[in-house]
Design a protein around this motif. Structure first.
Motif, PDB file in Angstrom:
ATOM      1  N   THR A  41      52.071   8.057  41.912  1.00  0.00           N
ATOM      2  CA  THR A  41      50.995   7.891  40.921  1.00  0.00           C
ATOM      3  C   THR A  41      50.018   6.814  41.358  1.00  0.00           C
ATOM      4  O   THR A  41      48.795   6.979  41.248  1.00  0.00           O
ATOM      5  CB  THR A  41      51.596   7.544  39.547  1.00  0.00           C
ATOM      6  OG1 THR A  41      52.481   8.595  39.136  1.00  0.00           O
ATOM      7  CG2 THR A  41      50.498   7.375  38.504  1.00  0.00           C
ATOM      8  N   ASP A  81      47.882   8.173  44.144  1.00  0.00           N
ATOM      9  CA  ASP A  81      46.954   9.168  43.623  1.00  0.00           C
ATOM     10  C   ASP A  81      45.767   8.488  42.940  1.00  0.00           C
ATOM     11  O   ASP A  81      44.614   8.880  43.137  1.00  0.00           O
ATOM     12  CB  ASP A  81      47.686  10.087  42.647  1.00  0.00           C
ATOM     13  CG  ASP A  81      46.786  11.180  42.093  1.00  0.00           C
ATOM     14  OD1 ASP A  81      46.374  12.051  42.881  1.00  0.00           O
ATOM     15  OD2 ASP A  81      46.496  11.163  40.889  1.00  0.00           O
ATOM     16  N   ARG A  82      46.039   7.462  42.160  1.00  0.00           N
ATOM     17  CA  ARG A  82      44.961   6.770  41.450  1.00  0.00           C
ATOM     18  C   ARG A  82      44.069   5.967  42.394  1.00  0.00           C
ATOM     19  O   ARG A  82      42.882   5.775  42.118  1.00  0.00           O
ATOM     20  CB  ARG A  82      45.545   5.866  40.364  1.00  0.00           C
ATOM     21  CG  ARG A  82      46.198   6.656  39.233  1.00  0.00           C
ATOM     22  CD  ARG A  82      46.725   5.753  38.137  1.00  0.00           C
ATOM     23  NE  ARG A  82      47.347   6.540  37.075  1.00  0.00           N
ATOM     24  CZ  ARG A  82      47.910   6.006  35.992  1.00  0.00           C
ATOM     25  NH1 ARG A  82      47.932   4.682  35.837  1.00  0.00           N
ATOM     26  NH2 ARG A  82      48.449   6.794  35.070  1.00  0.00           N
TER      27      ARG A  82
END
Length: 235
Positions: free
Chosen positions: A156, A159-160
């Motif tokens: 995550t 991805d961010r």
């Protein structure tokens, strides 16, 4: 999503508790206050069992010890409330070398994500506005379905940030966190990790970030080519 160029260090993924911030006194206060409120006897042996696992593990431990409150969500909320009450009257205690490295990253365009299993409210209270501003991305335990050691928190974070795993390095202090970072495909530096934590695979061990530079992190990243990841201590 457009990924940054591969093969060059573009991002650092930071654990919070025990890696970036000396938050143990805050969490210990919160856990013990909640334990007393729920009729649970809690000591250092319990701390060792849950270290690095986040508050859901603490809630499970409370249930095992016959806490009067058995709902995990309510238990975590109670622990975090006590922790936040302590954190709002204290400035964050950065571990040696952390703030300097974060500032170097900001100056040289290396993006930083905080990847912690602490809840969002606790993170905001512990770091305060000045600490939060040092990170481009915050991934808290409130943001993921699967906590460390599952790779979801690190996946995550990348991805961010818009970064590939081979463009990043993770900084972790616990076996749970190291396992999560490695499972996400990230070269990992074990910082402040207990001697019992075995370092293998794409992992090197640093005793501290004190005196460490961004170039030192780049050196670890550059040495971690797929065919040359051996793990071990780094001077």
């Amino acid at each position: 999503m457009t990924l940054a160029p591969r093969g060059v260090l573009q991002g650092i993924l930071w654990d919070m508790d025990g890696t970036s911030i000396d938050s143990a006194p805050l969490w210990n206060t919160g856990i013990r206050a909640a334990a007393a409120e729920m009729g649970v006897e809690w000591d250092e042996s319990d701390d060792a069992v849950v270290r690095g696992h986040g508050m859901w593990s603490v809630a499970a431990r409370f249930r095992q010890k016959k806490a009067t409150l058995t709902d995990a969500v309510e238990t975590v909320a109670l622990i975090e409330r006590h922790t936040v009450e302590s954190a709002i009257i204290m400035s964050p205690v950065w571990l040696p070398g952390v703030r300097e490295l974060l500032e170097a990253c900001a100056g040289e365009g290396v993006r930083c994500a905080l990847v912690t299993m602490s809840g969002r409210r606790s993170v905001e209270a512990i770091l305060g506005d000045s600490g939060l501003d040092l990170f481009d991305v915050i991934v808290s335990g409130s943001d993921v379905a699967q906590p460390k050691p599952h790779p979801e928190p690190y996946l995550t974070g990348m991805d961010r940030l818009g970064l590939a795993a081979d463009s990043c390095v993770a900084l972790e202090d616990s076996l749970v966190g190291i396992t999560a970072a490695v499972a996400a495909g990230v070269t990992t530096i074990a910082v402040n990790a207990p001697a019992a934590v075995q370092v293998t695979g794409p992992v090197v061990r640093w005793q501290s970030l004190s005196g460490r530079s961004l170039d030192d992190v780049r050196d670890v990243h550059a040495a971690a080519s797929p065919g040359a990841r051996t793990g071990g201590d780094a001077a």
